[in-house]
Design a protein around this motif. Structure first.
Motif, PDB file in Angstrom:
ATOM      1  N   PHE A 352       0.860  -1.196   0.000  1.00  0.00           N
ATOM      2  CA  PHE A 352       0.000   0.000   0.000  1.00  0.00           C
ATOM      3  C   PHE A 352       0.886   1.232   0.000  1.00  0.00           C
ATOM      4  CE2 PHE A 352       0.936  -1.049   4.348  1.00  0.00           C
ATOM      5  CZ  PHE A 352       1.170   0.171   4.960  1.00  0.00           C
ATOM      6  N   SER A 353       0.262   2.370  -0.174  1.00  0.00           N
ATOM      7  CA  SER A 353       0.991   3.636  -0.141  1.00  0.00           C
ATOM      8  C   SER A 353       1.016   4.151   1.301  1.00  0.00           C
ATOM      9  CB  SER A 353       0.318   4.671  -1.046  1.00  0.00           C
ATOM     10  OG  SER A 353       0.940   5.940  -0.904  1.00  0.00           O
ATOM     11  N   THR A 354       2.185   4.371   1.842  1.00  0.00           N
ATOM     12  CA  THR A 354       2.305   4.831   3.227  1.00  0.00           C
ATOM     13  C   THR A 354       1.730   6.231   3.426  1.00  0.00           C
ATOM     14  OG1 THR A 354       4.546   5.623   2.730  1.00  0.00           O
ATOM     15  CG2 THR A 354       4.331   3.414   3.663  1.00  0.00           C
ATOM     16  N   LYS A 355       1.494   6.960   2.352  1.00  0.00           N
ATOM     17  CA  LYS A 355       0.894   8.287   2.465  1.00  0.00           C
ATOM     18  C   LYS A 355      -0.561   8.232   2.927  1.00  0.00           C
ATOM     19  CE  LYS A 355       3.806  10.281  -1.152  1.00  0.00           C
ATOM     20  NZ  LYS A 355       3.823  10.983  -2.477  1.00  0.00           N
ATOM     21  N   ILE A 357      -1.766   6.328   5.334  1.00  0.00           N
ATOM     22  CA  ILE A 357      -1.931   5.881   6.715  1.00  0.00           C
ATOM     23  C   ILE A 357      -2.704   6.923   7.525  1.00  0.00           C
ATOM     24  CG2 ILE A 357      -0.735   5.280   8.866  1.00  0.00           C
ATOM     25  CD1 ILE A 357       1.552   4.221   7.208  1.00  0.00           C
ATOM     26  N   GLY A 358      -3.785   6.492   8.159  1.00  0.00           N
ATOM     27  CA  GLY A 358      -4.593   7.388   8.978  1.00  0.00           C
ATOM     28  C   GLY A 358      -5.617   8.193   8.226  1.00  0.00           C
ATOM     29  N   LYS A 359      -5.653   8.078   6.880  1.00  0.00           N
ATOM     30  CA  LYS A 359      -6.589   8.873   6.089  1.00  0.00           C
ATOM     31  C   LYS A 359      -7.828   8.095   5.673  1.00  0.00           C
ATOM     32  CE  LYS A 359      -2.941  11.803   4.159  1.00  0.00           C
ATOM     33  NZ  LYS A 359      -2.299  12.310   2.913  1.00  0.00           N
ATOM     34  N   GLN A 360      -7.812   6.777   5.892  1.00  0.00           N
ATOM     35  CA  GLN A 360      -8.952   5.966   5.489  1.00  0.00           C
ATOM     36  C   GLN A 360      -9.904   5.789   6.663  1.00  0.00           C
ATOM     37  OE1 GLN A 360      -6.262   2.768   4.030  1.00  0.00           O
ATOM     38  NE2 GLN A 360      -7.589   2.778   2.219  1.00  0.00           N
ATOM     39  N   THR A 361     -11.169   6.097   6.437  1.00  0.00           N
ATOM     40  CA  THR A 361     -12.170   6.012   7.493  1.00  0.00           C
ATOM     41  C   THR A 361     -12.338   4.578   7.976  1.00  0.00           C
ATOM     42  OG1 THR A 361     -13.357   7.861   6.505  1.00  0.00           O
ATOM     43  CG2 THR A 361     -14.561   6.532   8.119  1.00  0.00           C
ATOM     44  N   THR A 379       9.979   3.073  18.308  1.00  0.00           N
ATOM     45  CA  THR A 379       9.878   3.664  16.970  1.00  0.00           C
ATOM     46  C   THR A 379       9.308   2.629  16.008  1.00  0.00           C
ATOM     47  OG1 THR A 379      12.149   3.015  16.423  1.00  0.00           O
ATOM     48  CG2 THR A 379      11.829   5.213  17.366  1.00  0.00           C
ATOM     49  N   LEU A 380       8.614   3.125  15.014  1.00  0.00           N
ATOM     50  CA  LEU A 380       8.027   2.263  13.982  1.00  0.00           C
ATOM     51  C   LEU A 380       8.394   2.824  12.616  1.00  0.00           C
ATOM     52  CD1 LEU A 380       6.098   0.080  12.847  1.00  0.00           C
ATOM     53  CD2 LEU A 380       4.236   1.733  13.156  1.00  0.00           C
ATOM     54  N   THR A 381       8.946   1.971  11.778  1.00  0.00           N
ATOM     55  CA  THR A 381       9.253   2.340  10.396  1.00  0.00           C
ATOM     56  C   THR A 381       8.478   1.404   9.478  1.00  0.00           C
ATOM     57  OG1 THR A 381      11.470   3.050  11.028  1.00  0.00           O
ATOM     58  CG2 THR A 381      11.062   2.677   8.687  1.00  0.00           C
ATOM     59  N   ILE A 382       7.733   1.995   8.546  1.00  0.00           N
ATOM     60  CA  ILE A 382       6.909   1.212   7.623  1.00  0.00           C
ATOM     61  C   ILE A 382       7.448   1.397   6.206  1.00  0.00           C
ATOM     62  CG2 ILE A 382       4.583   0.829   6.714  1.00  0.00           C
ATOM     63  CD1 ILE A 382       3.503   2.053   9.292  1.00  0.00           C
ATOM     64  N   GLU A 383       7.773   0.295   5.577  1.00  0.00           N
ATOM     65  CA  GLU A 383       8.211   0.310   4.184  1.00  0.00           C
ATOM     66  C   GLU A 383       7.215  -0.502   3.368  1.00  0.00           C
ATOM     67  OE1 GLU A 383      12.157  -1.175   3.855  1.00  0.00           O
ATOM     68  OE2 GLU A 383      13.071   0.468   5.020  1.00  0.00           O
TER      69      GLU A 383
END
Length: 398
Positions: A352-355, A357-361, A379-383
């Protein structure tokens, strides 16, 4: 996040150094000096017209005490000069009563200047002016030989009035500051309660997501698998999944009860972190049929909170893979090194696109994951790239 009501800006500021005077005692003192001056003058030499004018001037003098705050910092000199002019005019209106007026009221004015002007130079200048005019008035109304008598009396009254005024002003200022700080303490306590309530709601949301939401998501996927197998006539496999679903339902209920207990006791302990992680992997494999490649090294001396959140992190990561990734391969690596716990969860799913994250209802999985990691200082890093799978790199301090 709830919005907090803003503080009243007036309440957030330190209380100003206000000038405080006990107006009733001062007015009573002015009245006594007024009566004394009238008696002393009219016993020796009655002056009716002068007494009436003197009465009017004393009323103006008392009136200015009530409204001295109308003068700002740059105009206080006008206030003191006006008051001093009033006193010396009244002293010459009733010459025989002038000692009462000057000795009784002039020290009060000097004491007021000490508090209001707040400048040693200004106060000294005002005192010298007042003292000089006092000596002139006594010399004119009486004789110069009387000064050795009137001057000590003047200084005695001046010291008494200054001591009383400063003591009273400090006491009332301290009281007002105490009330101010108590009010600030009440506001701070209210804000702490609001923050506590918001944090508790967020924690409950995370706990419910980690138990009920994840458990029900697993049950739904199992029931969907049962439906597929029934349609294909594979009754044996369907029965196996139903049994597994029943066990999953019991565990979900148990987890929900654990969350309720945690809301009361705030305790959740895993006896063995390694075993708990293997249990989560086993559940995932039973539900999805996807084999998880694992590389889990021994973890020692893990605090209860880090252990609890570590299990939730693994569970949430696997649940997200199960619900969204369409992966065929999953890898989990866990190791402890240098006072930190390192976890890596990867899959070969659709990504998925990390951009986003948090924008989907309604999609709170990764948000909940980020919150839990943040709460333990990790810390969390998502690739992730669409079509190329996802990797999560988690670091949690021990």
């Amino acid at each position: 996040m709830e919005k907090f009501k803003p503080y009243n800006k007036a309440l957030m500021q330190e209380p100003n150094e206000v000038v405080i005077f006990s107006q009733i005692p001062i007015i009573f003192w002015i009245f006594l000096m007024y009566i004394g001056a009238l008696i002393l003058q009219n016993i020796q030499h009655p002056m009716l017209i002068h007494s009436l004018i003197f009465s009017l001037i004393i009323v103006i003098h008392a009136f200015l005490y009530f409204f001295f705050r109308l003068f700002n910092n740059n105009k206080y000199w006008f206030y003191f000069l006006a008051q001093e002019c009033i006193l010396f005019i009244s002293a010459f209106l009733l010459p025989k009563g002038s000692p009462v007026v000057l000795i009784g009221l002039l020290p009060v004015l000097i004491a007021q200047s000490i508090i209001i002007l707040k400048s040693k130079i200004k106060v000294i200048l005002f005192f010298m002016l007042s003292y000089g005019l006092y000596c002139i008035a006594i010399t004119i109304n009486y004789v110069a030989s009387e000064l050795p008598i009137f001057i000590p009396i003047f200084f005695l009254i001046l010291l008494i009035v200054i001591f009383y005024t400063l003591s009273y002003n400090r006491q009332v200022s301290a009281k007002e500051r105490m009330e101010f700080y108590l009010q600030q303490l009440g506001l701070a306590y209210q804000k702490v309660e609001e923050l506590t309530l918001v944090n508790e709601r967020q924690r409950m949301a995370r706990d419910l997501h980690d138990t009920l939401a994840q458990g029900l998501a697993g049950l739904i996927m199992q029931l969907e698998a049962v439906n597929v197998h029934i349609k294909n006539g594979n009754i044996s496999r369907s029965n196996e999944i139903v049994v597994s679903s029943m066990q999953q339902a019991r565990e979900t209920l148990k987890d929900a009860r654990t969350v309720i207990d945690n809301l009361r006791t705030e305790t959740l302990e895993y006896i063995d972190f390694h075993s708990a992680v293997l249990d989560e992997i086993k559940k995932f494999e039973e539900i999805t049929g996807i084999h998880v490649e694992q590389e889990i090294k021994p973890v020692h001396s893990l605090p209860n909170l880090s252990m609890e959140y570590g299990i939730y992190i693994i569970r949430e990561s696997l649940t997200n893979i199960m619900k969204h990734s369409q992966a065929k391969k999953v890898q989990i690596k866990i190791e402890q090194q240098g006072g930190k716990l390192y976890m890596e969860v990867s899959d070969n799913g659709i990504g998925f696109s990390t951009k986003n994250i948090g924008k989907q209802t309604g999609k709170f999985g990764l948000l909940g994951l980020q919150e839990r990691i943040r709460l333990v200082g990790g810390t969390l890093t998502i690739e992730s790239t669409p079509g190329k799978g996802t990797k999560l790199f988690i670091t949690v301090p021990i």
